[in-house]
Motif scaffolding. Structure first.
Motif, PDB file in Angstrom:
ATOM      1  N   SER A 146       0.759  -1.135   0.042  1.00 53.30           N
ATOM      2  CA  SER A 146      -0.058   0.036   0.009  1.00 53.30           C
ATOM      3  C   SER A 146       0.854   1.362   0.147  1.00 53.30           C
ATOM      4  N   ILE A 147       0.352   2.346  -0.726  1.00 58.32           N
ATOM      5  CA  ILE A 147       0.926   3.745  -0.613  1.00 58.32           C
ATOM      6  C   ILE A 147       0.005   4.590  -0.012  1.00 58.32           C
ATOM      7  N   PHE A 148       0.440   4.953   0.886  1.00 64.57           N
ATOM      8  CA  PHE A 148      -0.488   5.929   1.882  1.00 64.57           C
ATOM      9  C   PHE A 148      -1.786   5.324   2.069  1.00 64.57           C
ATOM     10  N   GLY A 149      -1.876   3.907   2.225  1.00 64.60           N
ATOM     11  CA  GLY A 149      -3.094   3.420   2.306  1.00 64.60           C
ATOM     12  C   GLY A 149      -3.765   3.011   1.214  1.00 64.60           C
ATOM     13  N   ALA A 150      -3.490   3.295   0.000  1.00 62.29           N
ATOM     14  CA  ALA A 150      -3.924   2.627  -1.100  1.00 62.29           C
ATOM     15  C   ALA A 150      -3.150   1.475  -1.949  1.00 62.29           C
ATOM     16  N   TYR A 151      -3.843   0.356  -2.159  1.00 61.12           N
ATOM     17  CA  TYR A 151      -3.071  -0.600  -2.647  1.00 61.12           C
ATOM     18  C   TYR A 151      -2.552  -0.368  -4.023  1.00 61.12           C
ATOM     19  N   LEU A 152      -1.573  -1.083  -4.499  1.00 63.52           N
ATOM     20  CA  LEU A 152      -0.819  -0.805  -5.713  1.00 63.52           C
ATOM     21  C   LEU A 152      -1.694  -1.100  -6.997  1.00 63.52           C
ATOM     22  N   PRO A 153      -2.236  -2.409  -7.065  1.00 59.93           N
ATOM     23  CA  PRO A 153      -3.117  -2.627  -8.064  1.00 59.93           C
ATOM     24  C   PRO A 153      -4.427  -2.145  -8.129  1.00 59.93           C
ATOM     25  N   GLU A 154      -5.011  -1.184  -7.129  1.00 60.32           N
ATOM     26  CA  GLU A 154      -6.162  -0.861  -6.969  1.00 60.32           C
ATOM     27  C   GLU A 154      -6.274   0.419  -7.915  1.00 60.32           C
ATOM     28  N   THR A 155      -7.668   0.597  -8.510  1.00 56.62           N
ATOM     29  CA  THR A 155      -8.099   1.765  -9.139  1.00 56.62           C
ATOM     30  C   THR A 155      -8.855   2.664  -8.666  1.00 56.62           C
ATOM     31  N   LYS A 165      -9.753   6.273  -2.160  1.00 56.97           N
ATOM     32  CA  LYS A 165      -9.916   7.000  -3.235  1.00 56.97           C
ATOM     33  C   LYS A 165      -9.454   8.475  -3.295  1.00 56.97           C
ATOM     34  N   ILE A 166      -9.326   9.047  -2.188  1.00 58.79           N
ATOM     35  CA  ILE A 166      -8.424  10.317  -1.954  1.00 58.79           C
ATOM     36  C   ILE A 166      -7.160  10.301  -2.520  1.00 58.79           C
ATOM     37  N   VAL A 167      -6.229   9.086  -1.936  1.00 58.04           N
ATOM     38  CA  VAL A 167      -4.748   9.031  -2.459  1.00 58.04           C
ATOM     39  C   VAL A 167      -4.760   8.998  -3.785  1.00 58.04           C
ATOM     40  N   ILE A 168      -5.481   7.880  -4.422  1.00 57.47           N
ATOM     41  CA  ILE A 168      -5.429   7.515  -6.011  1.00 57.47           C
ATOM     42  C   ILE A 168      -5.775   8.769  -6.711  1.00 57.47           C
ATOM     43  N   PHE A 213      -7.302  14.008 -19.951  1.00 57.35           N
ATOM     44  CA  PHE A 213      -6.879  12.615 -19.942  1.00 57.35           C
ATOM     45  C   PHE A 213      -6.817  11.937 -18.574  1.00 57.35           C
ATOM     46  N   ALA A 214      -6.945  12.901 -17.656  1.00 58.13           N
ATOM     47  CA  ALA A 214      -6.612  12.290 -16.202  1.00 58.13           C
ATOM     48  C   ALA A 214      -7.990  11.639 -15.810  1.00 58.13           C
ATOM     49  N   PHE A 215      -9.154  11.866 -16.542  1.00 57.91           N
ATOM     50  CA  PHE A 215     -10.384  10.803 -16.199  1.00 57.91           C
ATOM     51  C   PHE A 215     -10.239   9.509 -16.854  1.00 57.91           C
ATOM     52  N   PHE A 216      -9.325   9.303 -17.792  1.00 59.35           N
ATOM     53  CA  PHE A 216      -9.106   8.032 -18.088  1.00 59.35           C
ATOM     54  C   PHE A 216      -8.350   7.307 -17.082  1.00 59.35           C
ATOM     55  N   SER A 217      -7.341   8.064 -16.441  1.00 65.81           N
ATOM     56  CA  SER A 217      -6.547   7.408 -15.496  1.00 65.81           C
ATOM     57  C   SER A 217      -7.290   6.789 -14.050  1.00 65.81           C
ATOM     58  N   LEU A 218      -8.584   7.209 -13.884  1.00 64.74           N
ATOM     59  CA  LEU A 218      -9.242   6.722 -12.947  1.00 64.74           C
ATOM     60  C   LEU A 218      -9.349   5.210 -12.825  1.00 64.74           C
ATOM     61  N   ASN A 219      -9.591   4.703 -14.313  1.00 67.70           N
ATOM     62  CA  ASN A 219      -9.524   3.435 -14.109  1.00 67.70           C
ATOM     63  C   ASN A 219      -8.044   2.655 -14.415  1.00 67.70           C
ATOM     64  N   PHE A 220      -6.886   3.520 -14.206  1.00 72.51           N
ATOM     65  CA  PHE A 220      -5.837   2.792 -14.242  1.00 72.51           C
ATOM     66  C   PHE A 220      -5.253   2.222 -12.755  1.00 72.51           C
ATOM     67  N   PRO A 221      -4.427   1.248 -12.571  1.00 74.63           N
ATOM     68  CA  PRO A 221      -3.984   0.862 -11.313  1.00 74.63           C
ATOM     69  C   PRO A 221      -3.022   1.773 -10.774  1.00 74.63           C
ATOM     70  N   LEU A 222      -3.128   2.160  -9.437  1.00 75.88           N
ATOM     71  CA  LEU A 222      -2.239   3.263  -8.663  1.00 75.88           C
ATOM     72  C   LEU A 222      -0.786   2.960  -9.239  1.00 75.88           C
ATOM     73  N   GLY A 223      -0.249   1.707  -9.284  1.00 77.62           N
ATOM     74  CA  GLY A 223       1.145   1.512  -9.827  1.00 77.62           C
ATOM     75  C   GLY A 223       1.479   2.162 -11.095  1.00 77.62           C
ATOM     76  N   LEU A 224       0.265   2.163 -12.044  1.00 77.62           N
ATOM     77  CA  LEU A 224       0.436   2.592 -13.514  1.00 77.62           C
ATOM     78  C   LEU A 224       0.641   4.258 -13.529  1.00 77.62           C
ATOM     79  N   ILE A 225      -0.401   4.657 -12.562  1.00 78.97           N
ATOM     80  CA  ILE A 225      -0.307   6.063 -12.467  1.00 78.97           C
ATOM     81  C   ILE A 225       1.240   6.531 -11.764  1.00 78.97           C
ATOM     82  N   MET A 226       1.749   5.865 -11.066  1.00 76.19           N
ATOM     83  CA  MET A 226       2.861   6.294 -10.324  1.00 76.19           C
ATOM     84  C   MET A 226       3.996   6.237 -11.412  1.00 76.19           C
ATOM     85  N   TYR A 227       3.829   5.355 -12.397  1.00 76.10           N
ATOM     86  CA  TYR A 227       4.691   5.163 -13.568  1.00 76.10           C
ATOM     87  C   TYR A 227       4.482   6.344 -14.326  1.00 76.10           C
ATOM     88  N   TRP A 228       3.363   6.892 -14.741  1.00 79.26           N
ATOM     89  CA  TRP A 228       3.114   7.925 -15.692  1.00 79.26           C
ATOM     90  C   TRP A 228       3.563   9.215 -14.909  1.00 79.26           C
TER      91      TRP A 228
END
Length: 307
Positions: A146-155, A165-168, A213-228
């Motif tokens: 978890s990153i600040f309470g949000a799990y890595l593969p979570e959207t 949801k706040i962290v993501i 395009f951030a709205f599309f990121s809402l469907n991405f896992p947290l790990g992928l957003i960190m990559y971006w």
């Protein structure tokens, strides 16, 4: 949806993730969010270093196009009523100078397969599937990190708690902001060089659309957003470095490029601003007193004595 012909790339990305995570696990908790965050950041940096030659090729091609800007404007004025002839002459000019208008797409095209591979690997982890050469132990570790309470593969939409949801959402906002700044940095340079270029105007429109395009990121896992976010920050620093070392060309009355001195680097600025120690004052040299010969009397000069 997985692309079967990219399975080799999915396996390669998963293998690199395994190697990096194993390396950090020697000094950190393998199941901690910090370990997995460093793994993703390191993977991103390695990928960007790998495609750095493509970035240089893109920037050099862009610089050549800027140097040809006066000639392109002249062609547009000369054939403003014949767009086909205008485009042919512009493309011939670019080809003769070795400039590629599509060169700016190279880094994006090179990153896209990695982006898809990261998405596929993280989705497999979220589905608790040990695929692409990953062990079940590694999948379990990533799934519960978890990153600040949000799990890595979570959207964002898949998170069950408001705090997650706040962290993501914050990561998505940072992703949107860094995307905007990256596009803005490039567009401002293009607009300053060729303000009447239709492509530059389209890029300016894209600059303001990019945050959406951030709205599309809402469907991405947290790990992928960190990559971006990481790749955007890398791009910002990389472009700033290149633009400072290669300022926009200036032109004389004939349209020939004039060499422009690059801006001093940060190290040079620090060195310049460092106060130099005052040189020690030289000790005053002893004053030489020249003794004037005393004038002798006439009797001393002739050797006569007074009686």
């Amino acid at each position: 949806m997985e692309l079967s012909w990219l399975n080799w790339l999915y396996t390669a990305v998963a293998q690199v993730i395994t190697w990096i995570h194993t390396g950090y696990s020697t000094v950190l908790d393998p199941n901690s969010g910090l370990t997995w965050a460093l793994t993703i950041v390191t993977l991103t940096i390695c990928m960007r270093i790998l495609i750095f030659p493509l970035f240089l090729k893109q920037m050099r091609s862009s610089r050549k196009m800027q140097e040809l800007a006066p000639k392109v404007q002249e062609i547009r004025k000369r054939h403003k009523n014949d767009k086909q002839r205008m485009n042919q002459e512009v493309m011939a000019l670019y080809q003769g100078a070795g400039a590629n208008p599509l060169g700016g797409c190279l880094p994006v095209v090179a990153q896209f397969p990695i982006f898809i591979s990261m998405f596929t690997v993280l989705r497999a982890i979220a589905a608790d599937q040990a695929k692409f050469g990953m062990s079940q132990e590694l999948v379990d570790s990533a799934k519960h990190a978890s990153i600040f309470g949000a799990y890595l593969p979570e959207t964002f939409w898949g998170a069950t708690e408001i705090s997650q949801k706040i962290v993501i959402g914050l990561f998505v906002a940072v992703s949107s902001l860094t995307t905007f700044l990256t596009v803005r940095q490039s567009v401002q340079r293009s607009m300053a060089q060729m303000p009447d270029n239709p492509m530059a105007q389209q890029q300016k429109i894209l600059m303001y659309i990019s945050p959406l395009f951030a709205f599309f990121s809402l469907n991405f896992p947290l790990g992928l957003i960190m990559y971006w976010v990481t790749t955007n920050l890398w791009t910002l620093g990389q472009q700033h470095w290149f633009y400072s070392r290669h300022p926009m060309p200036q032109f004389d009355a004939k349209g020939n490029a004039i060499p422009v001195e690059p801006k001093p680097s940060l190290i040079a600025k620090i060195h310049k601003n460092t106060p130099e120690e005052p040189a020690p004052e030289a000790s005053p040299e002893p004053k030489i007193i020249r003794q004037q010969p005393q004038r002798q009397t006439r009797s001393k000069r002739t050797g006569s004595k007074k009686s």
